[in-house]
Write an enzyme that holds these catalytic residues in place. Structure first.
Site, short mmCIF file in Angstrom:
data_model
loop_
_atom_site.label_atom_id
_atom_site.label_comp_id
_atom_site.label_asym_id
_atom_site.label_seq_id
_atom_site.Cartn_x
_atom_site.Cartn_y
_atom_site.Cartn_z
N ASP A 189 -0.26 5.29 0.71
CA ASP A 189 -0.62 6.27 1.62
C ASP A 189 -0.79 5.42 3.08
O ASP A 189 -1.53 4.78 3.23
CB ASP A 189 -1.85 7.05 1.45
CG ASP A 189 -1.81 8.62 1.84
OD1 ASP A 189 -0.80 8.86 2.53
OD2 ASP A 189 -2.29 9.57 1.38
N ASP A 249 -1.47 -0.15 6.06
CA ASP A 249 -1.78 0.45 7.38
C ASP A 249 -3.35 0.43 7.68
O ASP A 249 -3.52 0.51 8.78
CB ASP A 249 -1.13 1.84 7.35
CG ASP A 249 -2.00 2.62 6.51
OD1 ASP A 249 -2.06 2.45 5.21
OD2 ASP A 249 -2.93 3.64 6.79
N ASP A 306 0.79 -1.32 -0.16
CA ASP A 306 -0.08 -0.09 0.09
C ASP A 306 0.96 1.51 0.14
O ASP A 306 2.17 1.10 0.31
CB ASP A 306 -0.90 0.15 1.08
CG ASP A 306 -1.62 1.44 1.38
OD1 ASP A 306 -2.43 1.69 0.67
OD2 ASP A 306 -1.32 1.77 2.50
#
Lengths: 256, 256
Positions: free
Chosen positions: B12, B206, B10
């Site tokens: 951001d 995240d 991922d």
């Protein structure tokens, strides 16, 4: 048949349909004037000022004074003065809403607003919606002129104010308060201005979900007219029926 | 400890946070390159092109080729070519989405579209939203790059693509199909491009609701990193836990 001493009359779908006239509307209002029966015009449309709304009616030959017009914008400004202590508002909306708030002495601000007021805004931007959501997240009261999700137009259904209010509510986690029909505030505001007891007043409109519901919930008799949103067939499906339903307002003269 | 032959990563909250670098991100990718472990970058952000996304990574000193980037826009264009027969789309979105669709040979049109494609659009207007709703009402397929309702920024939560998609769905009565994480299409698209069996691949991110869910639902092992949206405390509340969770990606080197 009961005689009514006061009339609350919806506009779009009842007095006109967009830019089209509606058969019997002018004659209906002429008859009320001839008989000196007090009446007010009630609209959930928040984009026009009171004067613009009266002018629009006069454009169809319908007699209308500014003092006879109640818009959801006017009711929203009155709601703030009556129910809220704050006077600092961030507004998403057009002339009708902005001028109603300004005339009520509400301070319009971009940031640190204590109230977010939303009405239909055809000049809406990502930044305006974002500021509404940010102010609401920071604790501002989320107030909306009317809950309509979609608006019937000649192009099809276009997004109504309620669709944008739900978006801001979804992003900010803040529940909105709606002022316009069928909410009781706008009806009580109108009844007080009309000055006729509710049991002698009738609410006239084409839209079951807004006009007829507004009347029923406020304890008024209701006159449904089949010239707008709710057809005779759709009307039959609702468990609570209006007091009367007519094809056009021409059918009503004999009852006045 | 299992050795993974492929990584899906991922962006951001994992590789950077807005314009801020994230500790360990560059070293993590350097280590993958040193060990010649194939890896791709997966983002639900639809506003940037593949090249702009790779450039953004390189701006943080993170090695990235255009071929290693998979955006929700790229996956959406692939979805249309693989799953739909129509090639006429009305688009609400920014450069990243528009260029991905154009490169896939999708014809962009204002009217009579057979597909409405929606990605975040910070230049959105009432007219664009209206056209999306009208096309959807007339039967167009409603396709969206990603379902995020709100996006965390330094200002607070700002409206995400999902908030506008829900608005259009609400007005048009059409159910949307989402393509980005955690939807399976984007994951299968990435796995196919990576070319490593899923049981030897790990998904790193995240955000539990998008990255970790995407991995779990696609049968991948997952590595949660506590540098973004989902904190260690929030993570503990989910019944299905990721395979691993680390404070920063620095903690992972010893497992490679």
């Amino acid at each position: 048949m009961k005689h009514y001493e006061g009339y609350l009359i919806d506009l779009d779908g009842t007095m006109f349909r967009g830019t089209d006239e509606i058969q019997g509307a002018k004659e209906f209002v002429d008859e009320l004037n001839k008989r000196h029966i007090p009446h007010l015009f009630l609209t959930n449309n928040s984009s026009r000022t009171l004067e613009q709304t009266a002018e629009k009616l006069r454009g169809f030959g319908i007699e209308a004074q500014v003092e006879q017009v109640i818009t959801a914008s006017l009711a929203t400004a009155a709601f703030i003065k009556e129910k809220l202590t704050s006077r600092r508002a961030f507004v998403v909306g057009q002339t009708g809403l902005i001028s109603a708030l300004e005339e009520a002495g509400i301070e319009l601000t971009d940031q640190e607003a204590e109230i977010v007021v939303m009405g239909i805004d055809r000049n809406v931007t990502y930044e305006k919606i974002t500021r509404a959501a940010l102010n609401a997240q920071k604790g501002a009261y989320l107030l909306a002129t009317n809950p309509d999700i979609k608006v019937p137009t000649e192009r099809g259904f276009t997004p109504g104010n309620g669709a944008f209010v739900e978006l801001v509510s979804h992003v900010s986690g803040k529940k909105p308060t709606y002022v316009g029909k069928p909410q009781p505030f706008m009806m009580e505001f109108a009844l007080q201005k009309l000055g006729i007891p509710r049991e002698k007043t009738i609410m006239v409109g084409d839209n079951y979900e807004t006009d007829i519901m507004a009347g029923i919930q406020s304890g008024l008799d209701t006159l449904h007219v089949q010239t707008g949103v709710t057809s005779e067939e759709e009307l039959a499906k609702y468990p609570k029926q209006p007091t009367y339903s007519v094809r056009t307002l021409n059918e009503w003269f004999s009852h006045m």
